[in-house]
Scaffold this motif. Structure first.
Motif, PDB file in Angstrom:
ATOM      1  N   ALA A 191       0.839  -1.205   0.000  1.00 23.26           N
ATOM      2  CA  ALA A 191       0.000   0.000   0.000  1.00 23.26           C
ATOM      3  C   ALA A 191       0.871   1.250   0.000  1.00 23.26           C
ATOM      4  O   ALA A 191       0.608   2.217  -0.732  1.00 23.26           O
ATOM      5  N   ALA A 192       1.921   1.228   0.813  1.00 23.52           N
ATOM      6  CA  ALA A 192       2.803   2.398   0.885  1.00 23.52           C
ATOM      7  C   ALA A 192       3.524   2.596  -0.447  1.00 23.52           C
ATOM      8  O   ALA A 192       3.629   3.721  -0.945  1.00 23.52           O
ATOM      9  N   ALA A 193       4.005   1.504  -1.029  1.00 22.99           N
ATOM     10  CA  ALA A 193       4.768   1.624  -2.276  1.00 22.99           C
ATOM     11  C   ALA A 193       3.919   2.191  -3.401  1.00 22.99           C
ATOM     12  O   ALA A 193       4.427   2.878  -4.288  1.00 22.99           O
ATOM     13  N   ALA A 194       2.616   1.901  -3.381  1.00 23.19           N
ATOM     14  CA  ALA A 194       1.740   2.411  -4.444  1.00 23.19           C
ATOM     15  C   ALA A 194       1.293   3.844  -4.175  1.00 23.19           C
ATOM     16  O   ALA A 194       0.560   4.417  -4.978  1.00 23.19           O
ATOM     17  N   GLY A 195       1.695   4.406  -3.039  1.00 24.61           N
ATOM     18  CA  GLY A 195       1.417   5.813  -2.788  1.00 24.61           C
ATOM     19  C   GLY A 195       0.153   6.084  -1.992  1.00 24.61           C
ATOM     20  O   GLY A 195      -0.309   7.230  -1.943  1.00 24.61           O
ATOM     21  N   CYS A 240       3.365   1.248  10.284  1.00 28.69           N
ATOM     22  CA  CYS A 240       2.580   2.139   9.419  1.00 28.69           C
ATOM     23  C   CYS A 240       3.195   3.527   9.399  1.00 28.69           C
ATOM     24  O   CYS A 240       3.356   4.135   8.326  1.00 28.69           O
ATOM     25  N   ALA A 241       3.531   4.029  10.568  1.00 33.15           N
ATOM     26  CA  ALA A 241       4.113   5.381  10.635  1.00 33.15           C
ATOM     27  C   ALA A 241       5.405   5.435   9.828  1.00 33.15           C
ATOM     28  O   ALA A 241       5.636   6.376   9.058  1.00 33.15           O
ATOM     29  N   ASP A 242       6.211   4.403   9.975  1.00 34.71           N
ATOM     30  CA  ASP A 242       7.479   4.367   9.223  1.00 34.71           C
ATOM     31  C   ASP A 242       7.227   4.348   7.718  1.00 34.71           C
ATOM     32  O   ASP A 242       8.025   4.867   6.934  1.00 34.71           O
ATOM     33  N   LEU A 243       6.141   3.725   7.323  1.00 31.57           N
ATOM     34  CA  LEU A 243       5.818   3.626   5.900  1.00 31.57           C
ATOM     35  C   LEU A 243       5.058   4.850   5.393  1.00 31.57           C
ATOM     36  O   LEU A 243       4.701   4.931   4.220  1.00 31.57           O
ATOM     37  N   GLY A 244       4.755   5.775   6.303  1.00 31.91           N
ATOM     38  CA  GLY A 244       4.006   6.965   5.892  1.00 31.91           C
ATOM     39  C   GLY A 244       2.519   6.707   5.740  1.00 31.91           C
ATOM     40  O   GLY A 244       1.829   7.433   5.018  1.00 31.91           O
ATOM     41  N   LEU A 245       2.024   5.679   6.413  1.00 34.35           N
ATOM     42  CA  LEU A 245       0.607   5.337   6.304  1.00 34.35           C
ATOM     43  C   LEU A 245      -0.122   5.694   7.594  1.00 34.35           C
ATOM     44  O   LEU A 245       0.336   5.355   8.685  1.00 34.35           O
ATOM     45  N   SER A 246      -1.254   6.376   7.462  1.00 32.77           N
ATOM     46  CA  SER A 246      -2.120   6.544   8.616  1.00 32.77           C
ATOM     47  C   SER A 246      -3.056   5.336   8.695  1.00 32.77           C
ATOM     48  O   SER A 246      -3.315   4.685   7.694  1.00 32.77           O
ATOM     49  N   ILE A 247      -3.523   5.020   9.899  1.00 38.05           N
ATOM     50  CA  ILE A 247      -4.517   3.943  10.027  1.00 38.05           C
ATOM     51  C   ILE A 247      -5.873   4.628  10.123  1.00 38.05           C
ATOM     52  O   ILE A 247      -6.227   5.225  11.136  1.00 38.05           O
ATOM     53  N   GLU A 248      -6.613   4.556   9.038  1.00 35.54           N
ATOM     54  CA  GLU A 248      -7.837   5.346   8.922  1.00 35.54           C
ATOM     55  C   GLU A 248      -9.026   4.678   9.591  1.00 35.54           C
ATOM     56  O   GLU A 248      -9.995   5.352   9.954  1.00 35.54           O
ATOM     57  N   LEU A 249      -8.983   3.340   9.714  1.00 37.35           N
ATOM     58  CA  LEU A 249     -10.171   2.623  10.199  1.00 37.35           C
ATOM     59  C   LEU A 249      -9.753   1.270  10.743  1.00 37.35           C
ATOM     60  O   LEU A 249      -8.826   0.632  10.229  1.00 37.35           O
ATOM     61  N   TYR A 250     -10.446   0.826  11.788  1.00 36.66           N
ATOM     62  CA  TYR A 250     -10.309  -0.550  12.252  1.00 36.66           C
ATOM     63  C   TYR A 250     -11.632  -1.228  11.972  1.00 36.66           C
ATOM     64  O   TYR A 250     -12.693  -0.692  12.287  1.00 36.66           O
TER      65      TYR A 250
END
Lengths: 645, 645
Positions: A31-35, A60-70
């Protein structure tokens, strides 16, 4: 609208981990690699992970991803007191996990429990209680109507319950599948206050007549890969003032087992394509296909592109420029002979590469000499297809903005600077402007050695290029050609071939100048697949197929034999002129018809490992590709193949 | 009832060419090789064939196949005069083909045409006209109600129309799919006069909630592979006095692309299995599982077998005798260590082969040394499973009568004469009688070197053997184990694993003494499949899994680690005792429950290429296999695999 810019501000892009194959770690990396800006964490992915929630949050933080939903929390509302307390206990445990993950929105699906009662007031009150518990932890509840919810199965009813629940931490989650599978043109969504819309999940799907739960769990697709009107839906949602992420949630049997990196790129491409199709009403200008003023021939794609998130509009295409075959020494002789008997002239030789140009009318085939393979018939396969664009540079920029891998260029000093990208199956796609006076005049790279039309058989142009797609990438390929080239899908077929079911999807421009037919098997083949596994072909258009066939035969051309049984059936089935059938039988021409017109076509033998040619004649507005006859062709090719061994 | 004897008289066996993959020639050869008496020629198969109808007729005759039916003729009845004449013209052409083929029954499907009207009298009159035309050519018309026919969509309505048509050359075709998909327990079929029932098509199907046309075209199965009550249906049909063939017509996406020779054998096995399940009321004695008098231990299978077409009844099974692993030198050490830490004793060595016997309770594992492969982890796979039968010789005769390939025997002079057959995936299935005094006492082939139960961990017996099946053969394998061993399917599951969807089907005897779990992917995997592609395992039963786990750890055994997240979820989800969850967490024990009871289980690491062990404890009547936890196990095995590389 900036979700087309992964690192910009404004609307965020998100993808549910359930869309992707692999372990949780595989999914997050893809997911991170695809932007993507963020992810929805699907509970089962977390459960199977050895990483603690804190560790997942850090990853996730390291990958620049927020966790939007559980997600998902199920079967909570509309129950008796005991079950309510058990549900609240369960929720608190999940809030613990969410706190540790660092995410603040939980998806609650409408109940399917046999213990629930049909009482919207009760459901609203209990969801309010849940929201109250959640808010003490800084968490919000996004309530979603499953299309198969026991009682709450429409967005309208879920919204009514959220409204009645009336708690700041209680809002709505809209999932385009659940909405559009029940109601193809929902009205009223735009009337929801944007601040009560906590989350938006986007999924497309083919139109299927089946149990909605099975439809949802197995057949969802990324936006613009299916039949739903997602542009209108998304526009309605954006009109509410919704400011959360655009999040993909796609359950798909194939994506579940495909390379997650490819799937994530496909997903991001789908979001950018959907964005372009939305009328943003002031947020962004609609990017219709760039209209080209006839006087200048220039595209306006780049102009509208800036407003639509840097995605240049699709420049107008005017036809197939050429198709390039890779041929080894053994199969080259067969291919050259086939082209010659079909009336093509060997018109030129590339200045710096071992590439021949063959041409008839505007149909051009390049033969690029490649190394021999193990294939008994010799290597012969389509390596590249080239389209003529009114603005090749803009076409290339658009492709790149749609995450098409740009291919490295190798050219001599005086040669044309041709842009090309790789399609999902590795086929190179070139953007040309054949005949232009500028540096994209690729024909000037060839030393002309013959005349263009000498001794033709009446073939005027390339009608279509047909490519067999790897099983896992069929929907990806359809979206790729559609979005990158600005084509529209206009023909879907499924048919029983001798060695299994096949599916076919064609994409074309409005005028039918560029047609690409994609084929794949309905199930991936195993050990038993004695036909040609992945055939490809180029179809050339004739205005008189019988004359073309006759001329081809006179040159010693071999047309694929069609069984007499085929014509007997045609004669029984259709009220065709007996003389016409006799001519078809004599020339091994196949026939199809649709509501617009008729279709005549013939095939060559297989020329090497996987390539053959087709001659077609479209009468009236026939829109198909004769796929009804494909099983006959496949059986015949198998026979020749066996005979040759 | 002699259809179980392909070359006997009486009822004939037949298969529609559409059931099988390949060209017409491939299909005919496969049908003949599997022992079918005849075929239905599916029109499209003929159309794609270069052989003339006369040549196809001769080929069938040479292969010993009669052509029982030509099919399908569509959209004939209930139309205006012009269309009637066109239909008759079309029919005459098809009668020409049938004459040339040498077949005399044509299937006519109830119309789906938009041009047809809803008028049964008209339909009957027009079908009578068609029958009159047909009878002049010596041809009969078998009219069939499609489940999705425009007006005629039930067998009762088609029968009413045939009755009204009242012509000797007009009769009914019953297709079990069309009947049972609409009406699971049709009554009244037995009241049709047998001479008006011209043809019988048999197909099974899983119970699916979807469009009936799609269900029919993609998901049919051979009898006893699906959910339909075919024994009752067939008994009702036979009660009419029907004397035509029993003909299989199965449209199935997988069979369409699988090796036709395997599929034809699977089809014939299904017919023999169905035959056995039918109460033939005087034609043949029902072959329930042979009841074994407790005093003698002998089976009555051979006695009833004679009456039921030489198919010996299934002898009672009393348990798993042993499971044999092929292990190379590298993986042998890991497997031996795992068995030792699980409390197995190396009890004996084979007299003439490099085979070790390991035992605990009645759980026995044979380790057979095989050549090393390329697999980094070393070869370790299940090569054979053995069941204890009260009459091994009868079990072997039954297997052979059900077309199971008999495996060649290699034995020393004083060794047991063990019968074995090959399952679809190549696994050898042995029939034993462990502890018997006669020549099937296979244990006497081993020189005993240890004590049976020294230092055990409380494992009492083999609970089940789990085998991953090749994708194309899943349904074939289910039917094979069911019919050959006389087991019943009792558990079907489908679940999302990290690398794609999986399905699982277990077959077991009434007492649960023999359990075989078959797994496969829902779609065949492609390039991206980083997990262990085809894992297999043996599960051993414990009466106290925590004690077993503790004892195993004390011996240095490695239990597959289960993520903490799993237990956090268990705690949230279920109202289990906190202490119990703590014990599970400490021992890496997984949990499931159903309406009958609870299930505790743990796994070892992967031992070589594809094998691991499981320890299970069933509490109450829990009937499943913990497949809900399989994704957690698969993710954990992948991690260990990556870590080891």
């Amino acid at each position: 609208m900036t979700h087309a810019h992964p690192h910009g501000g404004g609307m965020r892009t998100s993808i549910a981990t359930v869309c992707l194959s692999g372990t949780l770690e595989d999914k997050l990396e893809a997911a991170a690699a695809a932007g993507f800006d963020g992810v929805e964490i699907f509970e089962n992915d977390l459960i199977a992970s050895p990483a603690s929630p804190e560790e997942v949050g850090r990853l996730c933080a390291d990958l620049g991803l927020s966790i939007e939903l559980y997600q998902p929390f199920r079967d909570f509302e509309g129950v008796d007191e005991d079950r309510l307390h058990a549900g609240l206990r369960r929720a608190e445990r999940k809030f613990d996990v969410m706190e540790r993950l660092g995410t603040s929105t939980m998806l609650v699906c409408s109940t399917v429990s046999p213990h629930a009662v049909d009482d919207d007031e009760l459901a609203a009150a209990q969801l309010r209680t849940l929201a109250e518990h959640a808010s003490r932890r800084g968490i919000r509840i996004a309530y979603e109507a499953l299309a198969w919810g026991r009682y709450v199965d429409t967005w309208a009813r879920s919204w009514d319950i959220v409204r009645r629940g009336d708690h700041p931490a209680l809002g709505l989650c809209l999932d385009s599948f659940h909405v559009l599978s029940r109601e193809p043109s929902p009205s009223g969504i735009a009337g929801i206050p944007g601040e009560k819309l906590f989350f938006l999940q986007l999924a497309d799907a083919p139109q299927l007549s089946m149990d909605v739960l099975q439809w949802s769990r197995h057949h969802r697709l990324f936006p613009r890969q299916g039949a739903f009107d997602l542009p209108t839906f998304l526009r309605d949602v954006l009109d509410t003032g919704y400011s959360g992420p655009l999040s993909l949630e796609v359950f798909n049997d194939v994506f579940r087992q495909s390379d997650p990196n490819r799937t994530a790129v496909d997903a991001m491409r789908s979001l950018r394509t959907l964005d372009e199709a939305v009328d943003h009403r002031g947020r962004a200008v609609a990017t219709e296909r760039a209209a080209v003023p006839a006087t200048t021939g220039a595209t306006t794609g780049t102009a509208t592109g800036a407003a639509a998130g840097s995605l240049p509009g699709a420049a107008e295409l005017t036809g197939h420029a050429f198709t390039e075959l890779g041929v080894d020494a053994r199969s080259a002789a067969r291919v050259e002979r086939a082209l010659a008997t079909m009336g093509f002239a060997h018109r030129g030789q590339h200045r710096s590469k071992p590439v021949q140009l063959w041409q008839q009318g505007t149909a051009r085939v390049l033969l690029n000499t490649v190394d021999a393979g193990d294939e008994p018939g010799g290597v012969a396969e389509i390596r590249a297809l080239a389209v003529d664009s009114l603005d090749p540079a803009s076409s290339a920029r658009r492709a790149e903005a749609l995450l098409a891998p740009v291919l490295p260029r190798t050219r001599g000093p005086a040669e044309a600077d041709l842009s090309s990208v790789a399609a999902p199956d590795g086929t190179a796609v070139f953007f040309c402007r054949t005949g232009a006076e500028d540096d994209v005049g690729w024909l000037s790279d060839f030393i002309l050695t013959g005349t263009e039309t000498a001794g033709g058989t009446g073939l005027a142009r390339t009608d279509h290029v047909a490519l067999t797609q790897p099983f896992d990438w069929f929907d990806e390929a359809g979206l790729f050609y559609r979005s990158v080239l600005g084509l529209e899908p206009h023909h879907d077929a499924e048919y029983a071939a001798p060695f299994g079911l096949m599916r076919s999807r064609a994409v074309t421009d409005v005028d039918g100048d560029v047609r690409i037919a994609l084929n794949s098997t309905l199930l991936r083949r195993g050990e038993w697949a004695p036909g040609v596994p992945d055939p490809q072909h180029i179809a050339f258009a004739s205005d008189d197929i019988f004359a073309s066939a006759q001329a081809m035969r006179e040159r010693g051309g071999e047309i694929l034999p069609v069984p007499d049984n085929y014509y007997d059936d045609l004669e029984a089935r259709l009220e065709l002129d007996a003389d016409l059938i006799a001519r078809m039988r004599a020339c091994d021409v196949l026939y199809d018809q649709d509501e617009h017109g008729a279709f005549f076509h013939l095939y060559t033998e297989m020329l090497g490992s996987r390539v053959f040619f087709e001659i077609v004649q479209r009468v009236g507005g026939y829109a198909g590709y004769g796929s009804v006859n494909a099983p006959v062709r496949m059986a015949a090719h198998r026979r020749s193949r066996l005979a040759r061994r």
